[in-house]
Design a protein around this motif. Structure first.
Motif, mmCIF file in Angstrom:
data_model
loop_
_atom_site.group_PDB
_atom_site.id
_atom_site.type_symbol
_atom_site.label_atom_id
_atom_site.label_comp_id
_atom_site.label_asym_id
_atom_site.label_seq_id
_atom_site.Cartn_x
_atom_site.Cartn_y
_atom_site.Cartn_z
ATOM 1 N N THR A 54 0.818 -1.212 0.000
ATOM 2 C CA THR A 54 0.000 0.000 0.000
ATOM 3 C C THR A 54 0.854 1.266 0.000
ATOM 4 N N THR A 55 2.108 1.144 -0.360
ATOM 5 C CA THR A 55 3.058 2.266 -0.535
ATOM 6 C C THR A 55 3.460 2.969 0.753
ATOM 7 N N LEU A 56 3.150 2.367 1.914
ATOM 8 C CA LEU A 56 3.547 3.011 3.166
ATOM 9 C C LEU A 56 5.002 2.722 3.510
ATOM 10 N N GLY A 76 1.602 7.167 -6.517
ATOM 11 C CA GLY A 76 0.404 8.009 -6.558
ATOM 12 C C GLY A 76 -0.749 7.294 -7.258
ATOM 13 N N ARG A 77 -0.444 6.599 -8.357
ATOM 14 C CA ARG A 77 -1.483 5.892 -9.093
ATOM 15 C C ARG A 77 -1.981 4.686 -8.291
ATOM 16 N N ARG A 79 -2.100 4.567 -5.033
ATOM 17 C CA ARG A 79 -2.962 5.118 -3.977
ATOM 18 C C ARG A 79 -4.333 5.481 -4.513
ATOM 19 N N ALA A 80 -4.371 5.950 -5.751
ATOM 20 C CA ALA A 80 -5.663 6.321 -6.327
ATOM 21 C C ALA A 80 -6.519 5.088 -6.590
ATOM 22 N N MET B 1 -6.918 9.067 -12.219
ATOM 23 C CA MET B 1 -6.327 9.831 -11.116
ATOM 24 C C MET B 1 -6.144 11.277 -11.531
ATOM 25 N N ASP B 98 -1.447 7.331 8.489
ATOM 26 C CA ASP B 98 -1.257 6.230 7.540
ATOM 27 C C ASP B 98 -2.403 6.190 6.541
ATOM 28 N N ARG B 101 -1.678 8.868 4.129
ATOM 29 C CA ARG B 101 -0.527 8.536 3.285
ATOM 30 C C ARG B 101 -0.847 7.461 2.245
ATOM 31 N N THR B 102 -1.960 6.737 2.434
ATOM 32 C CA THR B 102 -2.343 5.780 1.393
ATOM 33 C C THR B 102 -3.412 6.370 0.472
ATOM 34 N N MET B 103 -3.686 7.668 0.614
ATOM 35 C CA MET B 103 -4.668 8.311 -0.269
ATOM 36 C C MET B 103 -3.941 9.200 -1.276
ATOM 37 N N PRO B 104 -4.567 9.391 -2.446
ATOM 38 C CA PRO B 104 -3.901 10.207 -3.471
ATOM 39 C C PRO B 104 -4.063 11.698 -3.197
ATOM 40 N N ALA B 260 7.675 6.658 10.097
ATOM 41 C CA ALA B 260 6.812 5.489 10.197
ATOM 42 C C ALA B 260 7.012 4.582 8.999
ATOM 43 N N ALA B 261 7.863 5.014 8.074
ATOM 44 C CA ALA B 261 8.171 4.169 6.923
ATOM 45 C C ALA B 261 9.602 3.672 7.083
#
Ligand SMILES: Nc1ncnc2c1ncn2[C@@H]1O[C@H](COP(=O)(O)OP(=O)(O)OP(=O)(O)O)[C@@H](O)[C@H]1O
Ligand SMILES: [Mg+2]
Lengths: 316, 262
Positions: A54-56, A76-77, A79-80, B1, B98, B101-104, B260-261
């Motif tokens: 999940t890109t974290l 970014g993509r 996450r979208a 996006m 978190d 951070r997982t949202m665009p 946190a990463a």
């Protein structure tokens, strides 16, 4: 993302903290529209794997495409394309339930009326309508968890990650959450979830990956995994020790336990075997009762993750 | 996006609304943060004012009030920034970061929201503290242009200091630490030209007091209030704010991406 491409594809994911490798080369594929369960005990690396996908978290090695996009090159993509409900509650305690959902709608760039409608629908669907205008900090654990999931669904993601979604929920809430997952899947959403509960994986997942010490030690459907394990048996309760001994002599592979008194007969889980076993018993009162133990995912789990001793039960 | 950048304003505004709600629902913090400089204002005017004012050339209590006003205003900006550090650290420990951070989301809109909310809170706090100072008898000879420059300087200071405390909030392991770290900024006016002229300090301390970032800011504020700002002070004050703000901004963005990463 087309339905032909897998929703998640990972090759050789690795992550180490210091000298300890907590994700040690994970490969997995999740076809779009299916449910994948990552099953493992505490510390197996489930959360770490989810955080990478999940890109974290950046993996030390390996590649993955999530929602059709490379996690490293196009975070970014990714996450979208995804919705994530982490292992620990990610709600804003100072905001009300309604405001939390509205926040997600605004950040998802939903138009005003649409945002209001989605918010109201999710509050109702997750049984939060009555508590909608209370601060989330006053919610019970189960309510927070439901709000958490509702927040993930606001923007209607087609691929959802749920890290231990039912840990800490009572049996009823757990069932409700399973229903939500089933509804999502019926709508064509792909679900990647982690769990420590075999029953959960068994009920929800199309495919299950058993993770232990950062490695996928087994992968397949629930039925495929069960087939890899022995340990099914029928326990016959005998009237007395003498009759238990007599039954044990007569039935192939049976072992008597004079103290119970009972006899344990190996059993492969099929109806035919059970019918033959029962046909061979006399209705003379020597057997007072019986219990059938089919190999379940618990056997698989213990056998696959329990180290050398338990692994003896696994057919390679 | 959506193309990155398209939604910077919208996402920042959404975050700003969230942060303003936080402030409204956590009033004890706002009261504490505004009360702190008010308390110092009263303490220094009434308790120390008579004696300290006599130490200024031909001065009295009223002159001392005018002398410390810039220090009190600077302290107000610093005090509010403590709240920001705590709110940022709360976010980090809450797990909600978190989710963000997982949202665009548009780049750094989470942090920009914090900074904008802090600037609004600072404006309100400065209005309250400024009004109190005038009520106590603050005298000014500032022209309209001086006032405009004064407000601009306070906004710049608030912007710079808040970006820096956002970074401190991100770097703190918990909200308690986050509330302690920026305390340095609240106390910094004391070891500068805020409450006594730096010339009255012993040599080593005097050097530090003369060269620390807040001294030119407070000297410029004092000049603007008196209607006679100094060009060198202005250059140093704006320079320091630019350095602090840029460093804080870059550090925050870096921490937000990596924390946190690890
Ligand atoms: N930031 C970190 N620094 C050091 N070790 C870590 C860090 N994060 C995780 N670990 C270690 O990595 C291992 C895997 O952790 P992870 O959280 O992925 O497990 P998990 O399968 O999600 O467990 P649980 O069921 O308890 O949630 C654990 O032993 C954990 O202690
Ligand atoms: Mg976990």
């Amino acid at each position: 993302m087309t339905t032909k491409n897998p929703a998640v594809e990972a090759y050789g994911l690795r992550k180490a903290y210091g000298a300890r490798e907590v994700v040690a080369g994970v490969d997995l594929t999740v076809p779009a529209g299916t449910v994948y369960a990552l099953l493992g005990p505490n510390g197996a690396g489930k959360t770490t794997t989810v955080r990478i996908l999940t890109t974290l978290l950046a993996a030390d090695a390996g590649t993955a495409r999530v929602g059709g996009h490379d996690i490293r090159r196009a975070p970014g993509r990714v996450r979208a394309a995804i919705g994530v409900t982490g292992q620990f509650s990610a709600v804003d305690g100072l905001l009300t339930g309604r405001e939390n959902l509205r926040l997600m709608a605004d950040l998802g760039h939903l138009a005003g009326p649409r945002a209001t409608a989605v918010t109201a629908r999710l509050l109702a669907r997750f049984g939060l309508a009555d508590a909608a205008d209370r601060r989330a900090a006053t919610y019970s654990g189960g309510m927070k968890r439901r709000l958490d999931l509702a927040m993930t669904l606001v923007s209607g993601p087609r691929l959802i990650f749920l890290d231990e979604p039912t840990t800490g929920l009572d049996p009823r809430s757990r069932r409700e959450l399973w229903d939500v997952v089933r509804e999502l899947v019926a709508d064509g959403t792909t679900v990647f979830l982690t769990t420590q509960y075999l029953e959960e994986a068994d009920r929800l997942a199309d495919r299950i990956g058993v993770l232990d010490g950062g490695r996928l030690v087994a992968e397949g459907t629930a039925a495929e995994l069960k087939r890899r394990v022995t340990g099914g048996h029928v326990e016959l309760h005998a009237a007395d020790a003498a009759r238990a001994a007599e039954l044990a002599r007569r039935l192939p592979g049976a072992v008597a336990d004079p103290a119970a008194p009972a006899v344990t007969v190996p059993y492969d889980g099929s109806v035919g075997a059970l019918r033959r076993l029962l046909a061979g018993l006399d209705d003379d009162g020597s057997v007072t009762g019986l219990a059938v133990h089919t190999p379940d995912l618990d056997d698989v789990f213990l056998a696959l993750t329990g180290g050398a001793a338990a692994a003896e039960g696994v057919r390679a | 996006m959506s193309a990155p950048g398209t939604y910077v304003l919208r996402d920042s505004a959404t975050m700003l609304r969230r942060n303003l709600r936080h402030m409204a629902r956590y009033p004890s913090m706002t009261i504490m943060l505004v009360g702190q400089p008010l308390l110092f204002l009263l303490l220094f005017t009434y308790v120390f004012g008579g004696t300290m004012g006599a130490g200024l050339p031909g001065g009295d209590r009223g002159d001392y009030l005018t002398y410390i006003a810039p220090g009190i205003l600077t302290m107000t900006v610093a005090s509010v920034s403590i709240g920001t550090a705590v709110l940022v650290a709360n976010d980090m420990t809450d797990g909600i970061i978190d989710r963000f951070r997982t949202m665009p989301l548009a780049k750094s809109s989470v942090l920009t929201g914090h900074v904008l909310a802090a600037m609004i809170q600072t404006a309100l706090a400065l209005a309250a503290v400024g009004a109190a100072a005038f009520a106590l008898g603050l005298r000014t000879a500032a022209s309209a242009a001086d006032w405009a420059a004064l407000l601009g300087l306070l906004a710049l200071l608030s912007y710079a200091l808040t970006w820096f405390t956002v970074a401190l909030g991100l770097a703190s392991p918990d909200p308690e630490t986050a509330s302690n770290l920026p305390m340095v900024f609240v106390l910094l006016p004391f070891v500068g030209s805020g409450f006594v002229p730096v010339e009255s300090m012993p040599a080593g301390l005097r050097w530090f007091a003369a060269h620390q970032p807040f001294t030119p800011v407070m000297d410029l504020l004092r000049g603007l209030l008196a209607g006679s700002p100094d060009g060198a002070d202005a250059a140093w004050a704006v320079g320091w704010c630019a350095v602090l703000g840029t460093a804080g901004h870059l550090w925050s963005r870096r921490l937000y991406r990596t924390r946190a990463a690890a």
